[in-house]
Scaffold this active site. Sequence first.
Site, PDB file in Angstrom:
ATOM      1  N   TYR A 102       0.827  -1.244   0.006  1.00 25.71           N
ATOM      2  CA  TYR A 102      -0.188   0.075  -0.178  1.00 25.71           C
ATOM      3  C   TYR A 102       0.879   1.220  -0.020  1.00 25.71           C
ATOM      4  CZ  TYR A 102      -3.792   3.250   0.717  1.00 25.71           C
ATOM      5  OH  TYR A 102      -4.594   4.268   0.469  1.00 25.71           O
ATOM      6  N   PHE A 158      -7.209  21.426 -24.544  1.00 31.36           N
ATOM      7  CA  PHE A 158      -7.502  19.957 -24.501  1.00 31.36           C
ATOM      8  C   PHE A 158      -8.604  19.726 -23.973  1.00 31.36           C
ATOM      9  CE2 PHE A 158      -7.199  15.607 -23.527  1.00 31.36           C
ATOM     10  CZ  PHE A 158      -7.059  14.982 -24.756  1.00 31.36           C
ATOM     11  N   THR A 159      -9.421  18.615 -24.365  1.00 33.98           N
ATOM     12  CA  THR A 159     -10.773  18.544 -23.621  1.00 33.98           C
ATOM     13  C   THR A 159     -10.728  18.415 -22.049  1.00 33.98           C
ATOM     14  OG1 THR A 159     -10.522  16.254 -24.050  1.00 33.98           O
ATOM     15  CG2 THR A 159     -11.727  17.605 -25.542  1.00 33.98           C
ATOM     16  N   ASP A 198       2.085  20.336 -20.594  1.00 34.29           N
ATOM     17  CA  ASP A 198       1.447  19.342 -20.748  1.00 34.29           C
ATOM     18  C   ASP A 198       2.229  18.311 -21.487  1.00 34.29           C
ATOM     19  OD1 ASP A 198      -0.359  16.958 -21.505  1.00 34.29           O
ATOM     20  OD2 ASP A 198      -2.052  18.324 -22.142  1.00 34.29           O
ATOM     21  N   LYS A 251       0.183   7.412 -23.557  1.00 32.24           N
ATOM     22  CA  LYS A 251       0.870   8.036 -24.900  1.00 32.24           C
ATOM     23  C   LYS A 251       2.186   7.739 -25.016  1.00 32.24           C
ATOM     24  CE  LYS A 251      -3.370  10.392 -24.512  1.00 32.24           C
ATOM     25  NZ  LYS A 251      -3.551  11.443 -23.573  1.00 32.24           N
ATOM     26  N   ARG A 258     -13.127  15.376 -34.085  1.00 35.05           N
ATOM     27  CA  ARG A 258     -12.131  16.262 -33.257  1.00 35.05           C
ATOM     28  C   ARG A 258     -12.794  17.759 -34.101  1.00 35.05           C
ATOM     29  NH1 ARG A 258     -12.019  14.807 -28.413  1.00 35.05           N
ATOM     30  NH2 ARG A 258     -10.124  13.987 -27.555  1.00 35.05           N
ATOM     31  N   PHE A 311     -18.599  14.588 -26.402  1.00 39.09           N
ATOM     32  CA  PHE A 311     -17.981  13.582 -27.593  1.00 39.09           C
ATOM     33  C   PHE A 311     -18.123  12.232 -27.037  1.00 39.09           C
ATOM     34  CE2 PHE A 311     -13.771  13.077 -26.080  1.00 39.09           C
ATOM     35  CZ  PHE A 311     -13.759  14.248 -25.384  1.00 39.09           C
TER      36      PHE A 311
HETATM   37  C1  LIG Z   1      -4.301  12.168 -23.365  1.00 38.78           C
HETATM   38  C2  LIG Z   1      -4.402  13.570 -22.996  1.00 38.78           C
HETATM   39  C3  LIG Z   1      -4.618  13.999 -21.708  1.00 38.78           C
HETATM   40  C4  LIG Z   1      -5.372  13.512 -20.662  1.00 38.78           C
HETATM   41  O1  LIG Z   1      -4.593  12.233 -20.166  1.00 38.78           O
HETATM   42  P1  LIG Z   1      -5.487  11.046 -19.768  1.00 38.78           P
HETATM   43  O2  LIG Z   1      -4.601  10.096 -19.438  1.00 38.78           O
HETATM   44  O3  LIG Z   1      -6.282  10.811 -21.002  1.00 38.78           O
HETATM   45  O4  LIG Z   1      -6.317  11.358 -18.704  1.00 38.78           O
HETATM   46  C5  LIG Z   1      -4.190  15.472 -21.503  1.00 38.78           C
HETATM   47  N1  LIG Z   1      -3.632  16.225 -22.532  1.00 38.78           N
HETATM   48  C6  LIG Z   1      -3.301  15.692 -23.798  1.00 38.78           C
HETATM   49  C7  LIG Z   1      -2.666  16.684 -24.692  1.00 38.78           C
HETATM   50  C8  LIG Z   1      -3.558  14.316 -24.093  1.00 38.78           C
HETATM   51  O5  LIG Z   1      -3.513  13.903 -25.280  1.00 38.78           O
END
Ligand SMILES: *Cc1c(COP(=O)(O)O)cnc(C)c1O
Length: 459
Positions: free
Chosen positions: A75, A127-128, A218, A261, A385, A451
Site C-alpha cells: 500500500y 485540450f478537452t 502538458d 501516450k 475532433r 463527444f
Molecule cells: C490524453 C491527454 C490528456 C489526458 O490524459 P488521460 O491520461 O487521458 O487522462 C491530456 N492532455 C493531452 C494533450 C492528452 O493527449
Amino acid sequence: MLPKRDSWAEPYKIKMVELLKMTTPSQRKEALKQAGFNTFLLKSEDVYIDLLTDSGTNAMSDRQWSGMMLGDEAYAGSKNYYHLEEAVKEVYGYQYLVPTHQGRGAENILSQIMIKPGDIVPGNMYFTTTRLHQELAGGVFHDVIIDEAHDSASDFPFKGNVDLNKVEKLVQEYGAEKIAYICVAVTVNLAGGQPVSMENLKGVRNYTQERGIKVMLDMTRIAENAYFIQQKEEGYRLKTIAEIVKEICSYTDGATFSGKKDALVNIGGFLALNDYDIFEEARNLVVVYEGLHTYGGLAGRDMEAMSIGIYESVQEEHMKARIGQVFYLGDKMKEFGVPIVTPIGGHGIFVDAKQFLPHVSQDDFPAQALAAEIYLDAGIRTMERGIVSAGRNSKGENYHPKLELVRFTIPRRVYTQAHMDVIAESTARVYERRNQIKGLKMIYEPKYLRFFQARFEQL
Ligand SMILES: *Cc1c(COP(=O)(O)O)cnc(C)c1O
C-alpha cells in the site's frame, strides 16, 4: 529532412499477436446504428483497425511485461514508485513526483491547487479534459496558440507555438497576478499533433519569469515533440531526443503527464513539480482523489511498466519508426487527394472534414458523420475532433472551432505498414463517394465531455 519510407523499419520484432474479427458491411451498419453514430460507443470487437486514440492502446515491450511481474503491491512505499520517481528525475529532470491514475487525475489536482475562481489560464489550444478541469476549478481558459494552428493548410513547422502577443494582451487586460499559470502542451493534440519549437519555449520562459507567471507543461507527447525539434529546428540536429526532452522540461515549473501516450503503457500518469510547496499540496490532495502519494491510483506493476516505458520513449530508433509510420500513412492519404492537416503531426493523421464534406454545415457535425462513414467502409475506427469535441461555453452556446477534423490516431508499436495501406485505401474510397455523405443530428447530449457519449441520427 523527415524520414523516408525505407529508413524507419521497426526496432523490434513481433512475439505475440492478437487476432482480429473481420466484419461484413451489414454488420458494420448495424453496429454503427447501435452506437448512435458515435465511434466511442462501438464495441471494440466490431472494429478491425482501431485508430480511435493512441491513448493506452500501445503495445508494451518484453521488458515492460517483465516489469509487470516485479510489481511491489504494497500500500505504501512500493519500490516501483521509487523507480518511477528516478525515471522522472533522470529523463525529465523534475524534482518531485505525484503519480495519478492517468493524465486527467494530475490535471484535476494541479487545477485545484493553482487556479482560483476568476483566474485566467492561457494555453496553446485547449485540450478537452485539461480545459474542463481548469473550468471546474473556476478558471477561464484563453487560447494563445499562434494563428497558423487554426489553419489546416498552413505549412508552418511549429504550429503548436505560443503567441506571446496574445499572452501579453491577457496580462495587459487582467494583470499578471490574475494568470494562474500558462499551460503549454507539447505536442498540441487538437491542432493535429503539432510541435512547439525550443525557441518558443525559451521565449515563454523568459516572458513569464519576468512577470512571475508559472509555466506548466502538458508533456503527454514530449518525446514526439522532441523528435520534431531534432528534425526541424536549427541547432538541434545533433542532439539526442533524450537531451531535447530534458531541455524542454528545464523551461517549465512542472508538468502533467498521461503515461498512456509517450510512455507506452495502457494506464498511468503523474504530476511532476519543481516547487516544493505546490508538491506538498499536491501530495496531500492526491489522497482525496487518487490514492496514497506513493501509488496515486496505480498498481505497483503499472508504475514499473511506465518507468521502463519512459526510457524506451526517448530512444532514437523508436521515435524514428513511430513518427515514420505516421508520415507513411499521411503521404499515402495525400497521394489519394484526401485533405489532411499539414504538416503531418506526431501521433496521427487529421483529415479536414470541412474540405472533405464542404456541403455539410458545421452545425450538422461533418467530422462526426465522416468518422461514421469511415467505419462503415472497412471497420476502421477514428474519432471526431471538431464541434462535438469542442462542446459548449459557460453560456451554453456551442463552440465553433475553426478546425473540424477526423483523427486517425496511430497506437505505438501496434499496427504494420500493410495496415496503413488498408487505412489509406479505405479513406480514398470514402472520398470517392463524398458527395453522397450527409450530416447528422444530435439526439442525446451529455453534460460533460459530450463527444464521449453523445448519440446521433442521420439527417
Ligand atoms: C490524453 C491527454 C490528456 C489526458 O490524459 P488521460 O491520461 O487521458 O487522462 C491530456 N492532455 C493531452 C494533450 C492528452 O493527449
